[in-house]
Design a protein around this motif. Structure first.
Motif, PDB file in Angstrom:
ATOM      1  N   LEU A  85       0.810  -1.216   0.000  1.00  0.00           N
ATOM      2  CA  LEU A  85       0.000   0.000   0.000  1.00  0.00           C
ATOM      3  C   LEU A  85       0.844   1.266   0.000  1.00  0.00           C
ATOM      4  O   LEU A  85       0.426   2.304  -0.522  1.00  0.00           O
ATOM      5  CB  LEU A  85      -0.947  -0.003   1.202  1.00  0.00           C
ATOM      6  CG  LEU A  85      -1.929   1.162   1.361  1.00  0.00           C
ATOM      7  CD1 LEU A  85      -2.746   1.380   0.097  1.00  0.00           C
ATOM      8  CD2 LEU A  85      -2.852   0.925   2.550  1.00  0.00           C
ATOM      9  N   SER A  86       2.053   1.190   0.531  1.00  0.00           N
ATOM     10  CA  SER A  86       2.934   2.358   0.508  1.00  0.00           C
ATOM     11  C   SER A  86       3.263   2.794  -0.913  1.00  0.00           C
ATOM     12  O   SER A  86       3.630   3.950  -1.143  1.00  0.00           O
ATOM     13  CB  SER A  86       4.230   2.054   1.262  1.00  0.00           C
ATOM     14  OG  SER A  86       3.986   1.864   2.628  1.00  0.00           O
ATOM     15  N   SER A  87       3.141   1.873  -1.862  1.00  0.00           N
ATOM     16  CA  SER A  87       3.391   2.215  -3.263  1.00  0.00           C
ATOM     17  C   SER A  87       2.426   3.293  -3.741  1.00  0.00           C
ATOM     18  O   SER A  87       2.794   4.151  -4.556  1.00  0.00           O
ATOM     19  CB  SER A  87       3.250   0.966  -4.137  1.00  0.00           C
ATOM     20  OG  SER A  87       4.183  -0.024  -3.766  1.00  0.00           O
ATOM     21  N   GLU A  88       1.190   3.247  -3.264  1.00  0.00           N
ATOM     22  CA  GLU A  88       0.216   4.267  -3.651  1.00  0.00           C
ATOM     23  C   GLU A  88       0.667   5.642  -3.180  1.00  0.00           C
ATOM     24  O   GLU A  88       0.580   6.628  -3.925  1.00  0.00           O
ATOM     25  CB  GLU A  88      -1.152   3.936  -3.072  1.00  0.00           C
ATOM     26  CG  GLU A  88      -1.762   2.656  -3.604  1.00  0.00           C
ATOM     27  CD  GLU A  88      -3.193   2.460  -3.124  1.00  0.00           C
ATOM     28  OE1 GLU A  88      -3.847   3.451  -2.722  1.00  0.00           O
ATOM     29  OE2 GLU A  88      -3.667   1.301  -3.134  1.00  0.00           O
ATOM     30  N   TYR A  89       1.133   5.726  -1.944  1.00  0.00           N
ATOM     31  CA  TYR A  89       1.574   7.013  -1.406  1.00  0.00           C
ATOM     32  C   TYR A  89       2.811   7.516  -2.149  1.00  0.00           C
ATOM     33  O   TYR A  89       2.909   8.706  -2.463  1.00  0.00           O
ATOM     34  CB  TYR A  89       1.889   6.884   0.091  1.00  0.00           C
ATOM     35  CG  TYR A  89       0.797   6.221   0.901  1.00  0.00           C
ATOM     36  CD1 TYR A  89      -0.549   6.365   0.568  1.00  0.00           C
ATOM     37  CD2 TYR A  89       1.113   5.439   2.006  1.00  0.00           C
ATOM     38  CE1 TYR A  89      -1.550   5.758   1.322  1.00  0.00           C
ATOM     39  CE2 TYR A  89       0.116   4.825   2.764  1.00  0.00           C
ATOM     40  CZ  TYR A  89      -1.203   4.984   2.415  1.00  0.00           C
ATOM     41  OH  TYR A  89      -2.192   4.369   3.161  1.00  0.00           O
ATOM     42  N   ALA A  90       3.738   6.606  -2.429  1.00  0.00           N
ATOM     43  CA  ALA A  90       4.953   7.001  -3.149  1.00  0.00           C
ATOM     44  C   ALA A  90       4.622   7.490  -4.563  1.00  0.00           C
ATOM     45  O   ALA A  90       5.161   8.499  -5.024  1.00  0.00           O
ATOM     46  CB  ALA A  90       5.928   5.828  -3.210  1.00  0.00           C
ATOM     47  N   ALA A  91       3.728   6.774  -5.248  1.00  0.00           N
ATOM     48  CA  ALA A  91       3.348   7.159  -6.611  1.00  0.00           C
ATOM     49  C   ALA A  91       2.659   8.519  -6.620  1.00  0.00           C
ATOM     50  O   ALA A  91       2.870   9.336  -7.528  1.00  0.00           O
ATOM     51  CB  ALA A  91       2.440   6.097  -7.224  1.00  0.00           C
TER      52      ALA A  91
END
Length: 350
Positions: free
Chosen positions: A158-164
């Motif tokens: 889910l951290s990928s969403e924040y990073a993107a």
């Protein structure tokens, strides 16, 4: 006898109804009071998140955000900074990223940071409203105020969403990204309103807290990792050990409640951020995702939309390749983000 019973029912029906309601209410009230007492006793035995043992062999530092105090690990160095972002789930912490931290700490001189999300790990876990916006703001401030220069980000789940989102909105803060098993690429529908309401109601009477601690027992956590995270089923005992510890501290259930409600995902905004990547990105996913807790139905479409900005690596194993399949994982990551220079043209790696 039946006539007497009928007479009693007709003449005393309202009285019986009142008595039944009174008894039912008393039982419910007793259950709530008993549960409240049980929760208070349990909380007295819990330690503070700040008392958790370190997940990484690095200095622990503090950053304040509007909602409270957050923590991050830092190793000083030279060169482009590397930022590690652990996942968001019931037992999340920077310990998930330990193999990645250890690898880069041993093989590079780069500054390495590992952010503990607010409500997880050694960051504070107060009873506030958690949301995707809180985490996006935490990441933006962290990159701006602590890292100070464009960073290479390795984000999990889910951290990928924040990073993107940050890479799309503030590309000057991000140099490159590695997204491991990113969420937001499946065809799953958002959690229905009734489910969110039911979980909120359960939390209001303390039921969610009690359920959380039952579902984060050692045997339950190990079974979850075996069935839905690790493809081989061979779960390292130390990752279970730390999961038990990080779920057994004060306030551990607050942020996961919003996660279970589906309120920590950025939803359609995540798809938009993925669809127009503005920095070179490597996505690492399992070769076969069937049976795992995450799916990646939208990955091929994402590759078509992003052209030269996106590379994809499919690895045998599950959702934590840094633990389960370290050799192919680090081979791919080193080629993309390591000390060696490499072409960033789009390629599908198999």
């Amino acid at each position: 006898m039946f006539e007497d019973a009928e007479h009693d029912a007709s003449s005393d029906g309202s009285t019986l109804g009142r008595k039944t309601a009174l008894v039912t209410g008393s039982v419910a009230l007793g259950a709530i009071v008993t549960g409240s007492l049980f929760r208070r006793i349990r909380r007295l035995k819990l330690t503070s998140p700040s008392d958790l043992e370190s997940a990484l062999d690095a200095e622990l530092k503090t950053m304040e955000i509007m909602e409270g105090r957050t923590r991050f690990y830092a190793r000083e160095g030279t060169g482009a900074p590397l930022v590690l972002l652990h996942s968001v789930n019931a037992a999340a912490s920077s310990y998930e990223m330990k193999p990645i931290y250890d690898h880069f700490a041993a093989h590079t001189e780069r500054p390495i940071y590992a952010l503990e999300w607010f409500g997880f790990g050694r960051s504070e876990r107060p009873p506030v409203r958690y949301s995707a916006a809180v985490y996006q703001r935490q990441l933006r401030r962290f990159l701006s105020e602590q890292v100070h220069q464009p960073a290479d980000i390795i984000a999990l789940s889910l951290s990928s969403e924040y990073a993107a989102h940050i890479a799309r909105s503030f590309p000057y803060l991000v140099r490159r990204m590695v997204l491991i098993g990113p969420t937001g690429l499946s065809n799953d529908r958002p959690s229905p309103v009734w489910k969110r309401a039911a979980i909120a109601a359960a939390d209001s009477i303390g039921a969610f807290e009690m359920l959380y601690y039952k579902l984060t027992r050692r045997d339950v956590l190990r079974r979850f990792y075996q069935r839905q995270v690790f493809r081989s089923g061979d779960v390292p005992e130390n990752i279970v050990d730390y999961a038990v510890k990080t779920t057994g501290v004060q306030g551990a259930y607050h942020a996961p409640r919003y996660f279970v409600q589906g309120l920590l995902s950025s939803g359609s905004a995540a798809k938009q951020a993925y669809a127009s990547l503005r920095v070179p990105t490597l996505i690492v996913v399992p070769k076969i995702s069937e049976g795992l807790v995450q799916q990646f139905d939208g990955l091929d479409e994402l590759a078509r939309r992003n052209g030269d900005h996106l590379s994809i690596k499919r690895i045998s194993g599950g959702l934590l390749p840094q633990w389960e399949s370290p050799e192919p994982f680090f081979e791919a990551v080193d080629a993309f983000i390591g000390a060696r220079s490499t072409s960033l043209s789009r390629r599908e790696q198999t």
